[in-house]
Design a protein around this motif. Sequence first.
Motif, mmCIF file in Angstrom:
data_model
loop_
_atom_site.group_PDB
_atom_site.id
_atom_site.type_symbol
_atom_site.label_atom_id
_atom_site.label_comp_id
_atom_site.label_asym_id
_atom_site.label_seq_id
_atom_site.Cartn_x
_atom_site.Cartn_y
_atom_site.Cartn_z
ATOM 1 N N HIS A 58 11.545 -5.021 10.703
ATOM 2 C CA HIS A 58 11.841 -3.823 11.303
ATOM 3 C C HIS A 58 12.088 -3.942 12.729
ATOM 4 O O HIS A 58 12.864 -3.370 13.471
ATOM 5 C CB HIS A 58 10.942 -2.614 11.000
ATOM 6 C CG HIS A 58 11.206 -1.405 11.356
ATOM 7 N ND1 HIS A 58 12.164 -0.472 10.955
ATOM 8 C CD2 HIS A 58 10.745 -0.554 12.456
ATOM 9 C CE1 HIS A 58 12.225 0.515 11.591
ATOM 10 N NE2 HIS A 58 11.465 0.577 12.510
ATOM 11 N N ALA A 59 11.087 -4.676 13.546
ATOM 12 C CA ALA A 59 11.097 -4.866 14.822
ATOM 13 C C ALA A 59 12.450 -5.707 15.148
ATOM 14 O O ALA A 59 12.990 -5.682 16.136
ATOM 15 C CB ALA A 59 9.936 -5.676 15.196
ATOM 16 N N ALA A 60 12.653 -6.782 14.256
ATOM 17 C CA ALA A 60 13.936 -7.859 14.454
ATOM 18 C C ALA A 60 15.146 -6.938 14.339
ATOM 19 O O ALA A 60 16.144 -7.075 15.168
ATOM 20 C CB ALA A 60 13.843 -8.786 13.479
ATOM 21 N N LEU A 61 15.218 -5.635 13.543
ATOM 22 C CA LEU A 61 16.254 -5.089 13.384
ATOM 23 C C LEU A 61 16.624 -4.194 14.704
ATOM 24 O O LEU A 61 17.709 -3.857 15.070
ATOM 25 C CB LEU A 61 16.373 -4.304 12.088
ATOM 26 C CG LEU A 61 16.436 -4.907 10.879
ATOM 27 C CD1 LEU A 61 16.185 -3.972 9.725
ATOM 28 C CD2 LEU A 61 17.628 -5.759 10.954
ATOM 29 N N ILE A 62 15.443 -3.483 15.149
ATOM 30 C CA ILE A 62 15.472 -2.768 16.210
ATOM 31 C C ILE A 62 16.053 -3.545 17.503
ATOM 32 O O ILE A 62 16.839 -3.010 18.364
ATOM 33 C CB ILE A 62 14.390 -1.948 16.536
ATOM 34 C CG1 ILE A 62 13.810 -1.046 15.601
ATOM 35 C CG2 ILE A 62 14.086 -1.581 17.786
ATOM 36 C CD1 ILE A 62 12.570 -0.641 15.352
ATOM 37 N N GLU A 63 15.543 -4.608 17.648
ATOM 38 C CA GLU A 63 15.996 -5.619 18.853
ATOM 39 C C GLU A 63 17.370 -5.802 18.708
ATOM 40 O O GLU A 63 18.282 -6.163 19.533
ATOM 41 C CB GLU A 63 15.149 -6.910 18.813
ATOM 42 C CG GLU A 63 15.331 -8.011 19.888
ATOM 43 C CD GLU A 63 15.126 -7.689 21.215
ATOM 44 O OE1 GLU A 63 15.490 -8.336 22.284
ATOM 45 O OE2 GLU A 63 14.344 -6.645 21.400
ATOM 46 N N ALA A 64 17.819 -6.339 17.487
ATOM 47 C CA ALA A 64 19.057 -6.858 17.357
ATOM 48 C C ALA A 64 20.258 -5.620 17.445
ATOM 49 O O ALA A 64 21.293 -5.548 18.219
ATOM 50 C CB ALA A 64 19.445 -7.187 15.922
ATOM 51 N N SER A 65 19.786 -4.651 17.261
ATOM 52 C CA SER A 65 20.511 -3.410 17.397
ATOM 53 C C SER A 65 20.689 -2.737 18.907
ATOM 54 O O SER A 65 21.649 -2.388 19.446
ATOM 55 C CB SER A 65 20.030 -2.107 16.703
ATOM 56 O OG SER A 65 20.811 -0.911 16.644
ATOM 57 N N ALA A 66 19.791 -2.828 19.425
ATOM 58 C CA ALA A 66 19.629 -2.439 21.156
ATOM 59 C C ALA A 66 20.284 -3.634 21.760
ATOM 60 O O ALA A 66 21.109 -3.382 22.547
ATOM 61 C CB ALA A 66 18.015 -2.656 21.301
ATOM 62 N N TYR A 67 20.225 -4.856 21.387
ATOM 63 C CA TYR A 67 20.937 -5.896 22.066
ATOM 64 C C TYR A 67 22.343 -5.696 21.915
ATOM 65 O O TYR A 67 23.193 -5.998 22.765
ATOM 66 C CB TYR A 67 20.390 -7.316 21.626
ATOM 67 C CG TYR A 67 20.785 -8.394 22.525
ATOM 68 C CD1 TYR A 67 20.958 -8.545 23.860
ATOM 69 C CD2 TYR A 67 21.245 -9.579 21.638
ATOM 70 C CE1 TYR A 67 21.117 -9.623 24.555
ATOM 71 C CE2 TYR A 67 21.692 -10.707 22.514
ATOM 72 C CZ TYR A 67 21.653 -10.536 23.833
ATOM 73 O OH TYR A 67 22.130 -11.744 24.527
ATOM 74 N N ALA A 68 22.903 -5.561 20.638
ATOM 75 C CA ALA A 68 24.478 -5.282 20.377
ATOM 76 C C ALA A 68 24.822 -4.187 21.317
ATOM 77 O O ALA A 68 25.861 -4.227 21.735
ATOM 78 C CB ALA A 68 24.516 -5.074 18.973
ATOM 79 N N GLN A 69 24.175 -2.995 21.468
ATOM 80 C CA GLN A 69 24.574 -1.882 22.048
ATOM 81 C C GLN A 69 24.730 -2.201 23.453
ATOM 82 O O GLN A 69 25.478 -1.832 24.170
ATOM 83 C CB GLN A 69 23.661 -0.709 21.935
ATOM 84 C CG GLN A 69 23.754 -0.077 20.547
ATOM 85 C CD GLN A 69 22.876 1.137 20.328
ATOM 86 O OE1 GLN A 69 22.856 1.830 21.237
ATOM 87 N NE2 GLN A 69 22.020 1.242 19.275
ATOM 88 N N GLU A 70 23.733 -3.108 24.063
ATOM 89 C CA GLU A 70 23.758 -3.415 25.464
ATOM 90 C C GLU A 70 24.953 -4.575 25.617
ATOM 91 O O GLU A 70 25.685 -4.191 26.862
ATOM 92 C CB GLU A 70 22.342 -3.938 25.906
ATOM 93 C CG GLU A 70 22.499 -4.547 27.442
ATOM 94 C CD GLU A 70 21.047 -4.805 27.803
ATOM 95 O OE1 GLU A 70 21.080 -5.296 29.002
ATOM 96 O OE2 GLU A 70 20.072 -4.710 27.341
#
Length: 101
Positions: A58-70
């Motif tokens: 779950h934490a890895a998915l949040i990080e990937a989503s935030a990184y993609a948006q940035e």
Amino acid sequence: MDQQQRHQIRGYAFHVAGALEKDGRYRGMILISKRGDTQQVYAKPVLIETLSSFKSVHAALIEASAYAQELIYSNAITALLAADAPAGGKQAPQQPDLVGN
């Protein structure tokens, strides 16, 4: 890949996923299938991995989503995706550390 989430932002179509590493931690992955600036569709998605790994998927998915948006909102993603990349897609070059990790 244990879980995937599909997203579309500013014309970019991508999935975020969490991959289990050998040490039992999860690394976030962004799989880009369509560019937003050129509307190019990749037959094989371009992979961008997060720099950090986590104890939970779950934490890895949040990080990937935030990184993609940035990457998308700052237009830094264009530097990662070669302007003349073939339709088959290629492994993206190592991404810069934009989130202060």
